[in-house]
Design a protein around this motif. Structure first.
Motif, PDB file in Angstrom:
ATOM      1  N   ASN A   3      47.767  59.550  39.162  1.00  0.00           N
ATOM      2  CA  ASN A   3      48.243  59.175  40.496  1.00  0.00           C
ATOM      3  C   ASN A   3      47.278  58.221  41.174  1.00  0.00           C
ATOM      4  OD1 ASN A   3      50.684  60.739  40.572  1.00  0.00           O
ATOM      5  ND2 ASN A   3      49.334  62.539  40.624  1.00  0.00           N
ATOM      6  N   ILE A   4      47.816  57.061  41.523  1.00  0.00           N
ATOM      7  CA  ILE A   4      46.979  55.983  42.058  1.00  0.00           C
ATOM      8  C   ILE A   4      47.303  55.734  43.535  1.00  0.00           C
ATOM      9  CG2 ILE A   4      46.410  53.514  41.785  1.00  0.00           C
ATOM     10  CD1 ILE A   4      47.650  53.831  38.882  1.00  0.00           C
ATOM     11  N   VAL A   5      46.254  55.511  44.332  1.00  0.00           N
ATOM     12  CA  VAL A   5      46.501  54.961  45.676  1.00  0.00           C
ATOM     13  C   VAL A   5      45.911  53.558  45.698  1.00  0.00           C
ATOM     14  CG1 VAL A   5      46.653  57.144  46.947  1.00  0.00           C
ATOM     15  CG2 VAL A   5      44.415  56.051  46.662  1.00  0.00           C
ATOM     16  N   GLU A   6      46.558  52.688  46.452  1.00  0.00           N
ATOM     17  CA  GLU A   6      46.156  51.278  46.455  1.00  0.00           C
ATOM     18  C   GLU A   6      45.845  50.812  47.873  1.00  0.00           C
ATOM     19  OE1 GLU A   6      49.403  48.620  45.396  1.00  0.00           O
ATOM     20  OE2 GLU A   6      48.004  47.109  44.625  1.00  0.00           O
ATOM     21  N   LEU A   7      44.684  50.171  48.012  1.00  0.00           N
ATOM     22  CA  LEU A   7      44.343  49.538  49.297  1.00  0.00           C
ATOM     23  C   LEU A   7      44.571  48.050  49.114  1.00  0.00           C
ATOM     24  CD1 LEU A   7      41.069  51.427  50.291  1.00  0.00           C
ATOM     25  CD2 LEU A   7      43.211  51.386  51.583  1.00  0.00           C
ATOM     26  N   GLN A   8      45.583  47.536  49.778  1.00  0.00           N
ATOM     27  CA  GLN A   8      45.919  46.117  49.637  1.00  0.00           C
ATOM     28  C   GLN A   8      45.093  45.253  50.579  1.00  0.00           C
ATOM     29  OE1 GLN A   8      50.075  45.050  49.956  1.00  0.00           O
ATOM     30  NE2 GLN A   8      50.701  47.110  49.369  1.00  0.00           N
ATOM     31  N   LEU A  44      45.984  36.829  39.897  1.00  0.00           N
ATOM     32  CA  LEU A  44      46.871  37.616  39.036  1.00  0.00           C
ATOM     33  C   LEU A  44      46.064  38.217  37.888  1.00  0.00           C
ATOM     34  CD1 LEU A  44      50.184  35.739  38.143  1.00  0.00           C
ATOM     35  CD2 LEU A  44      49.942  38.079  38.962  1.00  0.00           C
ATOM     36  N   GLU A  45      45.219  37.355  37.303  1.00  0.00           N
ATOM     37  CA  GLU A  45      44.397  37.789  36.177  1.00  0.00           C
ATOM     38  C   GLU A  45      43.398  38.862  36.631  1.00  0.00           C
ATOM     39  OE1 GLU A  45      45.011  37.319  33.151  1.00  0.00           O
ATOM     40  OE2 GLU A  45      43.167  38.169  32.332  1.00  0.00           O
ATOM     41  N   GLU A  46      42.879  38.737  37.834  1.00  0.00           N
ATOM     42  CA  GLU A  46      41.970  39.774  38.345  1.00  0.00           C
ATOM     43  C   GLU A  46      42.686  41.124  38.415  1.00  0.00           C
ATOM     44  OE1 GLU A  46      39.264  36.802  41.170  1.00  0.00           O
ATOM     45  OE2 GLU A  46      40.746  38.121  42.089  1.00  0.00           O
ATOM     46  N   GLY A  47      43.932  41.109  38.906  1.00  0.00           N
ATOM     47  CA  GLY A  47      44.718  42.337  38.977  1.00  0.00           C
ATOM     48  C   GLY A  47      44.960  42.912  37.584  1.00  0.00           C
ATOM     49  N   ARG A  48      45.227  42.024  36.646  1.00  0.00           N
ATOM     50  CA  ARG A  48      45.448  42.478  35.259  1.00  0.00           C
ATOM     51  C   ARG A  48      44.179  43.091  34.689  1.00  0.00           C
ATOM     52  NH1 ARG A  48      47.584  36.951  34.073  1.00  0.00           N
ATOM     53  NH2 ARG A  48      49.785  36.985  34.663  1.00  0.00           N
ATOM     54  N   ALA A  94      46.134  39.372  47.913  1.00  0.00           N
ATOM     55  CA  ALA A  94      46.798  40.683  48.033  1.00  0.00           C
ATOM     56  C   ALA A  94      48.076  40.686  47.196  1.00  0.00           C
ATOM     57  CB  ALA A  94      47.106  40.999  49.486  1.00  0.00           C
ATOM     58  N   ILE A  95      48.842  39.616  47.265  1.00  0.00           N
ATOM     59  CA  ILE A  95      50.105  39.544  46.523  1.00  0.00           C
ATOM     60  C   ILE A  95      49.843  39.564  45.012  1.00  0.00           C
ATOM     61  CG2 ILE A  95      52.096  38.041  46.016  1.00  0.00           C
ATOM     62  CD1 ILE A  95      51.790  37.044  49.011  1.00  0.00           C
ATOM     63  N   ASP A  96      48.916  38.725  44.570  1.00  0.00           N
ATOM     64  CA  ASP A  96      48.705  38.583  43.129  1.00  0.00           C
ATOM     65  C   ASP A  96      47.919  39.739  42.508  1.00  0.00           C
ATOM     66  OD1 ASP A  96      50.116  36.280  43.296  1.00  0.00           O
ATOM     67  OD2 ASP A  96      48.420  34.922  43.090  1.00  0.00           O
ATOM     68  N   ARG A  97      46.967  40.278  43.246  1.00  0.00           N
ATOM     69  CA  ARG A  97      46.208  41.407  42.677  1.00  0.00           C
ATOM     70  C   ARG A  97      47.103  42.625  42.515  1.00  0.00           C
ATOM     71  NH1 ARG A  97      40.596  40.228  46.118  1.00  0.00           N
ATOM     72  NH2 ARG A  97      40.003  38.458  44.819  1.00  0.00           N
ATOM     73  N   LYS A  98      48.059  42.786  43.388  1.00  0.00           N
ATOM     74  CA  LYS A  98      49.024  43.894  43.275  1.00  0.00           C
ATOM     75  C   LYS A  98      49.917  43.658  42.056  1.00  0.00           C
ATOM     76  CE  LYS A  98      52.413  46.438  46.016  1.00  0.00           C
ATOM     77  NZ  LYS A  98      51.917  47.636  45.346  1.00  0.00           N
ATOM     78  N   LYS A  99      50.435  42.450  41.984  1.00  0.00           N
ATOM     79  CA  LYS A  99      51.364  42.083  40.915  1.00  0.00           C
ATOM     80  C   LYS A  99      50.714  42.205  39.525  1.00  0.00           C
ATOM     81  CE  LYS A  99      54.500  38.171  40.558  1.00  0.00           C
ATOM     82  NZ  LYS A  99      54.561  36.766  41.014  1.00  0.00           N
ATOM     83  N   GLY A 100      49.523  41.641  39.373  1.00  0.00           N
ATOM     84  CA  GLY A 100      48.842  41.653  38.077  1.00  0.00           C
ATOM     85  C   GLY A 100      48.538  43.070  37.613  1.00  0.00           C
ATOM     86  N   PHE A 101      48.113  43.908  38.539  1.00  0.00           N
ATOM     87  CA  PHE A 101      47.774  45.302  38.238  1.00  0.00           C
ATOM     88  C   PHE A 101      49.033  46.061  37.802  1.00  0.00           C
ATOM     89  CE2 PHE A 101      47.047  49.727  39.769  1.00  0.00           C
ATOM     90  CZ  PHE A 101      45.864  50.021  39.110  1.00  0.00           C
ATOM     91  N   GLU A 102      50.102  45.906  38.581  1.00  0.00           N
ATOM     92  CA  GLU A 102      51.365  46.605  38.274  1.00  0.00           C
ATOM     93  C   GLU A 102      51.927  46.182  36.922  1.00  0.00           C
ATOM     94  OE1 GLU A 102      53.873  45.746  41.607  1.00  0.00           O
ATOM     95  OE2 GLU A 102      53.118  47.462  42.774  1.00  0.00           O
TER      96      GLU A 102
END
Ligand code: GYE
Length: 320
Positions: free
Chosen positions: A159-164, A137-141, A172-180
């Motif tokens: 405009n962002i594109v994301e490769l999960q 999560l922190e990595e995504g943040r 994948a779940i936490d890096r998306k969440k932290g970034f968002e």
């Protein structure tokens, strides 16, 4: 005199041997069953190497199984470790759910389980002794904060594109969440498209090609959940006649050597560190668990972030 001395030394050596041998023989070699996800990325290869060399160093007998990114193979491997009555089972769960049954089987067989790198989502945390690895999560943040800072003077839409990463996996779940969580503070940031590239170069390239086909002109930023997918995407961006890290800002995670090389070539803007060198702390925990010592329920890896400006200076220090 000479021979007397030799006899004395030999006598002392024999005595030491007599005292230490029964102890050494009494200590059974620890057997560790380790189920690895696969070899999908540079990170994973470094992680496997770290586990293997640390086991050797620690004198632990390692039974290593490669699941080729399939959960069913991991479950099979864990069942076979149970059947072989290993002392400890460690594994890096490819996805978060679906492991409860096999974890219950290990518990019933009284074999302690250590989670490394990725977590499972379960309410029953008695199913494993400890989870060691990064805070995804922190990595995504961190990735999000870097972007917010980079774009602070930019008034228009970003405009962002994301490769999960792998669908259903903890990173994948936490890096998306932290970034968002971080970018949603400013409505100028928009995630145009988000799709899995399964943490591999080939898939990262393929999905980026598809993104570029429909939105080449609109894309300002690529956020990739690992370096390998970013490196694959860089190829797609160049093949589309665009300049990576200039026409499209690229952020990724892991900070493996391949990412440093891309940064030094000016093709990747930043990589958030995620250390795969979990082997030594895993072996330490295995020994403690076998000795009946308490281990913390969560062991977090410490890590930083590396923008391209520092890549050349940091590169010689990198261990993976
Ligand atoms: O980021 C990715 C790998 O679970 C942290 O898995 C790990 C991730 C890593 O394939 O490159």
């Amino acid at each position: 005199m000479q021979s007397n001395r030799r006899t004395a030394i030999q006598g002392a050596a024999a005595l030491t041997l007599a005292v230490t041998m029964p102890l050494a023989f009494g200590q059974k070699k620890i057997t560790l069953g380790f189920s690895q996800i696969g070899a999908e990325s540079e990170w994973r290869t470094a992680n496997t190497e770290s586990v293997k060399s640390a086991a050797k160093e620690a004198g632990i007998d390692l039974k290593f199984a490669d699941a080729q990114q399939k959960q069913e193979n991991q479950i099979k491997a864990i069942r076979s470790f149970i059947a072989q009555k290993v002392d400890v089972i460690a594994f890096s769960p490819v996805v978060e759910t679906g492991f409860e049954t096999v974890l219950k089987e290990a518990k019933a067989a009284k074999i302690p389980v250590i989670l490394t790198d990725r977590a499972v989502s379960t309410k029953d945390d008695s199913l494993y002794v400890t989870f060691m690895g990064s805070d995804f999560l922190e990595e995504g943040r961190k990735a999000g904060r870097w972007l917010v800072e980079k774009m602070k003077d930019n008034k228009g839409e970003v405009n962002i594109v994301e490769l999960q990463g792998t669908v259903g996996s903890a990173p994948a779940i936490d890096r998306k969440k932290g970034f968002e969580e971080v970018i949603k503070a400013d409505p100028k940031f928009k995630i145009l498209r988000s799709q899995t590239g399964d943490f591999t170069r080939a898939k990262g390239k393929e999905v980026m090609q598809a993104f570029l086909k429909s939105d080449a002109k609109k894309i300002n930023v690529l956020y990739a959940h690992n370096d390998d997918m970013a490196i694959g995407a860089i190829q797609a961006i160049e093949e589309a006649g665009l300049k990576p890290a200039k026409d499209i800002i690229i952020i990724s995670i892991d900070a493996v050597k391949g990412a440093f090389e891309a940064m030094m070539q000016g093709k990747l803007n930043v990589s958030v560190e995620c250390s795969p060198l979990l082997g030594p702390q895993l072996m330490k925990a295995v020994k403690e668990v076998v000795a009946g010592k308490p281990v913390p329920k969560r062991i977090v890896t410490e890590e930083g972030i590396f923008p391209m400006e520092v890549a050349a200076k940091e590169f010689p220090k990198r261990k993976y």
